[in-house]
Enzyme design. Structure first.
Site, PDB file in Angstrom:
ATOM      1  N   LYS A 194     -36.804   4.473  38.273  1.00  0.00           N
ATOM      2  CA  LYS A 194     -37.866   3.636  37.704  1.00  0.00           C
ATOM      3  C   LYS A 194     -37.234   2.496  36.894  1.00  0.00           C
ATOM      4  O   LYS A 194     -37.639   1.334  37.016  1.00  0.00           O
ATOM      5  CB  LYS A 194     -38.773   4.476  36.808  1.00  0.00           C
TER       6      LYS A 194
ATOM      7  N   LYS B 221     -32.058  -2.987  27.148  1.00  0.00           N
ATOM      8  CA  LYS B 221     -32.167  -1.661  27.772  1.00  0.00           C
ATOM      9  C   LYS B 221     -31.846  -1.736  29.266  1.00  0.00           C
ATOM     10  O   LYS B 221     -31.146  -0.871  29.805  1.00  0.00           O
ATOM     11  CB  LYS B 221     -33.577  -1.088  27.559  1.00  0.00           C
TER      12      LYS B 221
END
Lengths: 289, 289
Positions: A239, A171
């Protein structure tokens, strides 16, 4: 049918839990703010008062929260999953968090004879609603096979990436690709605009060849039109990029391009554009000019 | 059929000239080193001794040489095209050169009642051989229409990008996209490798979504396999990036990501890797680690 616990009913988690109900699974859910559980109950699910309580009556517990400390908290913290979990159950963390924190949590669960999968997703809220998410899975292949039907109720492409943490690592690679490719598009669109070239024509002329990318085809036209409505919000991207940079720090790995894009997104945030789509990177590139 | 003059029979120019002959055009060609004209003669073309001589017996003159000074030289220099050209003919420069130099040459030709098109290509030597080049055209649309059949003998996608220089500007945008997207792939592959993630799996898991690009799908696996055979050579890419940076300088435009990739390719060149494919950018990114 297996009983699924679900912790975290945010913009992603809620539609994912609803898709599990639609697929016929029993779902017991927990969310910090209680109102969000209402929709799950209406759709036939149950509510629990703590993550521990979720774990006590589930075979598979899914967590879908914001960041590494949140996952730690709902699994290992006070009234956490680990205190209610039944031996032989599985925890699937579908949040995007730190690979090393993931490995730590997996070890802690292992001591309780509980397997963990890290299974972060891409595809955004649209993918969550339509059950077309891409799911990148780290952990034992046999555990993935046991959970495949559950994952298939939420996503379309399910890839086994390796051991615990490798789903998260994949990811993060995805976020490196997305961000730096976005930078390529922003600089090309700016170069076109400053040159007096019709930038839509540039996008059309280049997107089919070696210059082509999802970012170019989808975000290029938005940059040209100055349409900054969020597909994926800069604050959320930031983030994820922080997670990339932290993981790179742990490995003493320089990532100059990714780090630079992270800095330009900070310029977006400093200018009150954090809730705009990632294509607003174009605004920061323009601010330099 | 119109008579086509062709100046510059390099790795791109020779197959392009042969495709014109195949399509039934008369071709008269010039090349600095004479041997390369032989193949054109064998295929039914003619040879000229100077660019001027090419122009004297052509309706449309194509130039396909290395860089801005070379185009200036064969068009405006001693025995150049401009000294032999017939009023009403067209010059098509298919080299990749400076947009501003292109505009200067177009003005000079205009004084002789000669229209110019800038028509740089992408698709490499394979595209040149198979007549599948993408051709990005700057100049009058009516002039493009007059020359369309000629361009169609060499390429598949022909895009009118705007006035003189805009074909070149589009090509330079293409090179910004290609280079910075390549950087995205290099950093993602390195992050994967350092993390112990099987990088082929990462490429497969990400290439179908928002992270996807031609560079990822095609160069990602080559980086993982350490296969640095050139599709497109770093030395040639560097020439194009120099053109980008020069054009950006003229506009006082900062392009930090593109400039950084240019610097990393210099690291490749400094390490004797200039004749490797652009995927060897991965080597420079690794050298930082």
């Amino acid at each position: 049918m297996e009983k699924i616990g679900f912790v975290g009913l945010g913009i992603m988690g809620k539609p994912m839990a609803l898709n599990l109900l639609k697929a016929g699974f029993e779902v017991i859910a927990f969310n910090r703010t209680k109102e969000k559980v209402e929709e799950i109950i209406k759709a036939g699910g149950k509510a629990a008062n703590t993550p521990k309580e979720v774990a006590e009556s589930s075979d598979i517990i899914i967590t879908m929260v914001s960041d590494s400390p949140d996952v730690k908290d709902v699994i290992l913290g006070e009234d956490g999953i680990i205190f209610g979990i039944i031996e032989g159950s599985v925890v699937i963390d579908m949040s995007t968090i730190s690979p090393s924190v993931t490995r730590n949590i997996a070890e802690k669960l292992k001591e309780k004879n509980v397997e963990m999968l890290d299974a972060p997703v891409s595809g955004g809220d649209v993918g969550a609603i339509n059950a077309t998410l891409s799911i990148m899975v780290g952990g034992n292949l046999s555990t993935l096979e046991r959970c495949r039907k559950v994952l298939e109720a939420m996503g379309k492409t399910i890839t086994h990436c390796g051991t615990n943490g490798m789903g998260q690592t994949t990811k993060l690679c995805n976020q490196i690709l997305v961000s730096v490719t976005n930078m390529a598009v922003a600089e090309a669109v700016l170069f076109a605009q400053k040159s007096g070239l019709e930038a839509h024509t540039m996008v059309e002329a280049t997107k089919g060849g070696a210059a082509g990318s999802w970012q170019l085809a989808n975000l290029g036209p938005k940059m040209v039109n100055e349409d900054y409505a969020p597909g994926f919000m800069i604050d959320l991207q930031q983030k994820d990029l922080r997670l990339v940079i932290e993981a790179a720090e742990e490995m003493h790995l320089p990532l100059p391009a990714l780090t630079y894009v992270h800095q330009l997104y900070k310029s977006n945030q400093a200018n009150g554009e954090g809730r705009e789509g990632t294509q607003a990177l174009y605004k920061s590139v323009k601010r330099l000019a």
